[in-house]
Design a protein around this motif. Structure first.
Motif, PDB file in Angstrom:
ATOM      1  N   GLY A 116     -11.625 -34.855  59.799  1.00 53.91           N
ATOM      2  CA  GLY A 116     -12.101 -35.950  60.637  1.00 53.91           C
ATOM      3  C   GLY A 116     -12.230 -37.190  59.802  1.00 53.91           C
ATOM      4  O   GLY A 116     -11.891 -37.197  58.613  1.00 53.91           O
ATOM      5  N   SER A 117     -12.703 -38.246  60.447  1.00 53.29           N
ATOM      6  CA  SER A 117     -12.819 -39.466  59.664  1.00 53.29           C
ATOM      7  C   SER A 117     -14.228 -39.594  59.100  1.00 53.29           C
ATOM      8  O   SER A 117     -15.206 -39.131  59.695  1.00 53.29           O
ATOM      9  N   VAL A 118     -14.264 -40.180  57.942  1.00 55.71           N
ATOM     10  CA  VAL A 118     -15.525 -40.419  57.254  1.00 55.71           C
ATOM     11  C   VAL A 118     -15.747 -41.923  57.251  1.00 55.71           C
ATOM     12  O   VAL A 118     -14.910 -42.680  56.755  1.00 55.71           O
ATOM     13  N   ASN A 119     -16.835 -42.319  57.865  1.00 57.88           N
ATOM     14  CA  ASN A 119     -17.076 -43.751  58.001  1.00 57.88           C
ATOM     15  C   ASN A 119     -18.280 -44.162  57.178  1.00 57.88           C
ATOM     16  O   ASN A 119     -19.385 -43.678  57.400  1.00 57.88           O
ATOM     17  N   GLY A 120     -18.010 -45.080  56.224  1.00 60.82           N
ATOM     18  CA  GLY A 120     -19.123 -45.670  55.499  1.00 60.82           C
ATOM     19  C   GLY A 120     -19.632 -46.863  56.275  1.00 60.82           C
ATOM     20  O   GLY A 120     -18.877 -47.792  56.558  1.00 60.82           O
ATOM     21  N   ILE A 121     -20.887 -46.788  56.683  1.00 60.16           N
ATOM     22  CA  ILE A 121     -21.410 -47.849  57.537  1.00 60.16           C
ATOM     23  C   ILE A 121     -22.814 -48.240  57.095  1.00 60.16           C
ATOM     24  O   ILE A 121     -23.412 -47.598  56.231  1.00 60.16           O
ATOM     25  N   ALA A 122     -23.316 -49.300  57.699  1.00 58.63           N
ATOM     26  CA  ALA A 122     -24.705 -49.689  57.506  1.00 58.63           C
ATOM     27  C   ALA A 122     -25.435 -49.481  58.825  1.00 58.63           C
ATOM     28  O   ALA A 122     -24.825 -49.143  59.842  1.00 58.63           O
ATOM     29  N   ARG A 123     -26.717 -49.716  58.819  1.00 58.22           N
ATOM     30  CA  ARG A 123     -27.556 -49.520  60.002  1.00 58.22           C
ATOM     31  C   ARG A 123     -27.007 -50.265  61.220  1.00 58.22           C
ATOM     32  O   ARG A 123     -27.006 -49.758  62.338  1.00 58.22           O
ATOM     33  N   SER A 124     -26.498 -51.487  60.964  1.00 62.13           N
ATOM     34  CA  SER A 124     -26.052 -52.350  62.063  1.00 62.13           C
ATOM     35  C   SER A 124     -24.912 -51.741  62.890  1.00 62.13           C
ATOM     36  O   SER A 124     -24.757 -52.045  64.068  1.00 62.13           O
ATOM     37  N   PHE A 125     -24.139 -50.855  62.249  1.00 57.43           N
ATOM     38  CA  PHE A 125     -22.973 -50.300  62.949  1.00 57.43           C
ATOM     39  C   PHE A 125     -23.379 -49.492  64.183  1.00 57.43           C
ATOM     40  O   PHE A 125     -22.711 -49.521  65.224  1.00 57.43           O
ATOM     41  N   ALA A 126     -24.463 -48.806  64.067  1.00 58.58           N
ATOM     42  CA  ALA A 126     -24.928 -47.978  65.185  1.00 58.58           C
ATOM     43  C   ALA A 126     -25.265 -48.839  66.389  1.00 58.58           C
ATOM     44  O   ALA A 126     -24.939 -48.487  67.530  1.00 58.58           O
ATOM     45  N   SER A 127     -25.878 -49.996  66.146  1.00 61.93           N
ATOM     46  CA  SER A 127     -26.264 -50.815  67.294  1.00 61.93           C
ATOM     47  C   SER A 127     -25.077 -51.565  67.895  1.00 61.93           C
ATOM     48  O   SER A 127     -24.959 -51.634  69.116  1.00 61.93           O
ATOM     49  N   VAL A 128     -24.181 -52.119  67.047  1.00 61.19           N
ATOM     50  CA  VAL A 128     -23.075 -52.878  67.656  1.00 61.19           C
ATOM     51  C   VAL A 128     -22.104 -51.968  68.407  1.00 61.19           C
ATOM     52  O   VAL A 128     -21.555 -52.368  69.430  1.00 61.19           O
ATOM     53  N   PRO A 195     -10.757 -53.749  69.753  1.00 63.01           N
ATOM     54  CA  PRO A 195      -9.384 -53.571  69.281  1.00 63.01           C
ATOM     55  C   PRO A 195      -9.292 -52.437  68.259  1.00 63.01           C
ATOM     56  O   PRO A 195      -8.232 -52.183  67.724  1.00 63.01           O
ATOM     57  N   VAL A 196     -10.410 -51.758  67.960  1.00 66.25           N
ATOM     58  CA  VAL A 196     -10.371 -50.626  67.027  1.00 66.25           C
ATOM     59  C   VAL A 196     -10.971 -49.405  67.702  1.00 66.25           C
ATOM     60  O   VAL A 196     -11.759 -49.512  68.616  1.00 66.25           O
ATOM     61  N   GLN A 197     -10.558 -48.240  67.196  1.00 62.23           N
ATOM     62  CA  GLN A 197     -11.115 -47.000  67.704  1.00 62.23           C
ATOM     63  C   GLN A 197     -12.338 -46.637  66.874  1.00 62.23           C
ATOM     64  O   GLN A 197     -12.337 -46.816  65.655  1.00 62.23           O
ATOM     65  N   ILE A 198     -13.370 -46.130  67.520  1.00 59.65           N
ATOM     66  CA  ILE A 198     -14.537 -45.661  66.775  1.00 59.65           C
ATOM     67  C   ILE A 198     -14.369 -44.171  66.487  1.00 59.65           C
ATOM     68  O   ILE A 198     -14.587 -43.710  65.376  1.00 59.65           O
ATOM     69  N   GLY A 199     -13.952 -43.429  67.451  1.00 56.80           N
ATOM     70  CA  GLY A 199     -13.712 -41.986  67.280  1.00 56.80           C
ATOM     71  C   GLY A 199     -14.932 -41.237  66.783  1.00 56.80           C
ATOM     72  O   GLY A 199     -14.830 -40.348  65.919  1.00 56.80           O
ATOM     73  N   ALA A 200     -16.096 -41.576  67.309  1.00 55.85           N
ATOM     74  CA  ALA A 200     -17.355 -41.062  66.761  1.00 55.85           C
ATOM     75  C   ALA A 200     -17.495 -39.557  66.878  1.00 55.85           C
ATOM     76  O   ALA A 200     -18.149 -38.929  66.045  1.00 55.85           O
ATOM     77  N   ASN A 201     -16.857 -38.963  67.894  1.00 55.11           N
ATOM     78  CA  ASN A 201     -17.098 -37.537  68.136  1.00 55.11           C
ATOM     79  C   ASN A 201     -16.596 -36.654  66.996  1.00 55.11           C
ATOM     80  O   ASN A 201     -17.195 -35.648  66.672  1.00 55.11           O
ATOM     81  N   GLU A 202     -15.467 -37.054  66.371  1.00 52.19           N
ATOM     82  CA  GLU A 202     -14.921 -36.266  65.250  1.00 52.19           C
ATOM     83  C   GLU A 202     -15.203 -36.950  63.916  1.00 52.19           C
ATOM     84  O   GLU A 202     -14.464 -36.778  62.957  1.00 52.19           O
ATOM     85  N   SER A 203     -16.254 -37.766  63.872  1.00 47.56           N
ATOM     86  CA  SER A 203     -16.528 -38.524  62.649  1.00 47.56           C
ATOM     87  C   SER A 203     -17.852 -38.110  62.025  1.00 47.56           C
ATOM     88  O   SER A 203     -18.744 -37.597  62.692  1.00 47.56           O
ATOM     89  N   ILE A 204     -17.908 -38.394  60.718  1.00 44.90           N
ATOM     90  CA  ILE A 204     -19.192 -38.293  60.025  1.00 44.90           C
ATOM     91  C   ILE A 204     -19.489 -39.671  59.455  1.00 44.90           C
ATOM     92  O   ILE A 204     -18.598 -40.345  58.909  1.00 44.90           O
ATOM     93  N   PHE A 205     -20.699 -40.133  59.685  1.00 42.89           N
ATOM     94  CA  PHE A 205     -21.094 -41.454  59.212  1.00 42.89           C
ATOM     95  C   PHE A 205     -21.978 -41.302  57.981  1.00 42.89           C
ATOM     96  O   PHE A 205     -22.935 -40.513  57.998  1.00 42.89           O
TER      97      PHE A 205
END
Ligand SMILES: Nc1ncnc2c1ncn2[C@@H]1O[C@H](COP(=O)(O)OP(=O)(O)O)[C@@H](O)[C@H]1O
Ligand SMILES: [Mg+2]
Lengths: 398, 244
Positions: A116-128, A195-205
């Protein structure tokens, strides 16, 4: 007034004629009915589709500004600190959420879960991106360089199947690095408004700083920013562009705003709706031609009757109005039935697709109005022909 | 009330021109009961169409109640037909989908009379022609004589100056023909309706006070009981007898 008794009589005659010629009336009725119902159903469906699309596009808000890193001479792209400071530096931007994306293999309790995809994010990503949290917590701004992760719905399912129980607090292995699950997401509906896919279901943040630490070559691929309320989306996009290019002159960024996407979608929907109405319009014209045929036959059959009426003092316009009323009556009745059929079809389709049902009053008024106009337009030639018939020939022709 | 002067009517079929009427002179006075006789194809119907304002002469003039009708527009002719002329046809020409009452109402409809008023008048006139018991019947439910009575009622309802009957007894048996003829005679005598009857039948013609014949496209006076001033057509010889 002289005209009202004549019109009333013509109306009675027209209704009588339609009643007497059952099959013919039925055929005309069906033609117009199909035409009107398809106009109404297609226009309504067009509007429903547009409404649904708009709802989709707006689900993440209409203030989004999405920046994509398209590479460039500057391999690192924009620095994490610069990306995170975007909101503080620009008055037009309220929030900014950078993301570093990579793929990874996930293992749990020694067994492989999947990729799956591994997403490096900050707190703000969850809200936007409106990630829905089921349990635990999101990545926080205090998790710098920490091996914490939030897992998508599907990953949690896999973990439950492998080890049973609650994934929260368990350890999951991403490419041989262990992370503690601090949060579990609910099922995530992808939005077309990005314009981008999040694909959260198969992702780890994971924390963006940790992601950079594990793989220092991976640049920030996307920043999802939110403009401050009341700011023009173009101004926000320009500000972002200026800021990013000053920070990372060698990089190429693609900037898209939600409003641009919505406008683009609306344009497409308009073309779509226009096409649908054209299809409906064509079937209405076909129905109209059917009515014209029927009226021409009716006129030909009633030459003697017309001649008798003329001998008794009917003027050409009296004859014309009699036949016009007949065709308008026919198409209007077809219009009413077609409206009912069209609305029923629209309801059925929106019921089975799960879309919201809405009645396009514009199409109903348009459908009924067009039906009457079709009667007038396609009835005119036959009525005119009837009015021009030679009474002498009719009286002799017996 | 009706004056035809040198009325000609010819039909062109391709290159051939058939002269049907070749200078018809006719004067009809109010209250006349006139028959026009002539062999088949002699132009009787053509003449009636001209008198009835359904057709226009190729040349010559036609004055109805002192008015030259040749210059009138189609709508004006319709209105004149509606108000001043009543038609009775050999084939009855009732509208099959309408009741006797509604058929009789038609001329009033086209002059804008309201339905109740029209029906009241139609009821009265149907009574006068002896059809009071059949007002709701469709033409298909009536005998030939009854149909012709309804047709006569329809021709009369507008109070026409002139009633034109084109072979009104042509489709009837002798007995009903006699009945219809005596009805027309009665209407002429009692109500003073001016009537022109076109007929093949010498016995029908014999019941008219004036009798003219159509011969080679002109009219010839045969019998004239009425006091109306008629110039005999000097150019054509009167034909005596009824060889039909
Ligand atoms: N519309 C027409 N076109 C050509 N010829 C016609 C037309 N109407 C009548 N005629 C001709 O004119 C002649 C007189 O016809 P008509 O007036 O109907 O005779 P009648 O009523 O005396 O039998 C006939 O020879 C007929 O063929
Ligand atoms: Mg004839």
């Amino acid at each position: 007034m002289r005209i009202f008794p004549i019109l009333a009589s013509n109306g009675r005659e027209a209704a009588g004629s339609l009643r007497r010629n059952r099959l013919r009336t039925l055929l005309g009725l069906v033609g117009v009915m199909i035409g009107v119902s398809s106009v109404i159903a297609l226009v309504s469906l067009g509007e429903i589709a547009r409404y649904e699309a708009r709802k989709q596009f707006e689900s993440l808000g209409t203030d989004l500004v999405v920046i994509r890193y398209n590479g460039g001479s500057d391999v690192e792209g924009i620095a994490i600190e610069d990306a995170l400071r975007l909101a503080d530096s620009l008055p037009s931007i309220a929030e900014a959420a950078p993301r570093i994306t990579g793929r990874g293999t996930f293992r749990f309790g020694g067994k492989e879960l999947g990729q799956g995809s591994v997403n490096g994010i900050a707190r703000s990503f969850a809200s936007v991106s409106k990630l829905p949290l089921r349990e635990g917590r999101f990545i926080s701004d205090l998790d710098i360089n920490q091996y914490f992760c939030v897992i998508g719905h599907q990953i949690a399912e896999w973990m439950r199947m492998e080890g049973g129980g609650d994934p929260l607090g368990r350890l999951v292995e991403i490419d041989e690095v262990l992370f503690t699950v601090v949060g579990v997401l609910d099922h995530y509906e992808e939005s077309y408004g990005l314009p981008v896919q999040i694909g959260a279901n198969e992702s780890i943040f994971i924390p963006i700083t940790t992601a950079r630490r594990i793989n220092s070559n991976e640049p920030i691929d996307v920043i999802i920013a939110v403009s401050t309320p009341g700011t023009d989306h173009k101004v926000a996009a320009d500000d972002v562009s200026t800021y990013l290019h000053s920070r990372s002159p060698g990089s190429d960024f693609g900037i898209t705003t939600a409003k641009e996407l919505i406008a683009q979608m609306e344009r497409q929907m308009e073309i779509f709706a226009l096409l649908l109405s054209a299809v409906g319009g064509i079937s209405l014209v076909v129905g109209g031609i059917g009515v014209m045929n029927i009226m021409l036959v009716s006129v030909a059959e009633r030459r003697v009757e017309i001649a008798i009426r003329r001998a008794l003092g009917a003027r050409r316009r009296d004859i014309r109005s009699q036949f016009l009323i007949e065709s308008i009556m026919l198409t209007s009745a077809g219009g009413v039935l077609g409206t009912v059929l069209g609305l029923t079809a629209t309801w059925a389709i929106s019921h089975f697709t799960g879309w919201g049902f809405l009645i396009s009053w514009f199409s109903v008024a348009g459908g009924l109005g067009t039906a009457a106009t079709v009667g007038l337009f396609f009835g005119f030639q036959p009525a005119h022909q009837a009015a021009r018939l030679d009474p002498i020939a009719g009286l002799q022709g017996n | 009330m009706l004056k035809l002067d040198g009325v000609c009517r010819s039909y062109r079929l391709g290159p051939v021109t058939t002269k049907v009427l070749r200078g018809v002179n006719l004067e009809v006075s109010s209250g006349d009961l006139m028959s026009i006789m002539g062999p088949s194809g002699s132009g009787k119907t053509t003449l009636m169409n001209i008198i009835g304002l359904l057709d226009r002469p190729s040349s010559g003039s036609c004055l109805l109640e002192g008015r030259d009708v040749s210059s009138l527009k189609d709508d004006e002719l319709s209105t004149l037909r509606n108000r001043r002329i009543g038609f009775v046809f050999q084939a009855f020409h009732l509208l099959p989908q309408l009741s006797a009452m509604e058929n009789v109402c038609l001329p009033l409809v086209y002059r804008g009379t309201t339905r109740p008023a029209a029906r009241r008048q139609a009821g009265e006139i149907l009574e006068r022609v002896g059809m009071a018991q059949r007002t709701g019947h469709r033409p298909g439910q009536l005998s030939g004589g009854q149909k012709q009575r309804v047709a006569i009622a329809r021709a009369l309802i507008g109070g026409p100056a002139l009633l034109l009957a084109d072979e009104p007894t042509g489709a009837l048996d002798v007995e009903t023909a006699t009945e219809v003829m005596s009805l027309l005679q009665r209407l002429n005598e009692e109500n003073g309706v001016t009537i022109i009857i076109i007929t093949h039948d010498p016995s029908v013609a014999a019941q008219c006070t004036r009798q003219v014949r159509i011969h080679e496209g002109r009219l010839v006076e045969v019998v004239q009981h009425s006091a109306s001033p008629v110039q005999p057509d000097l150019e054509s010889r009167p034909i005596v007898g009824g060889q039909l």
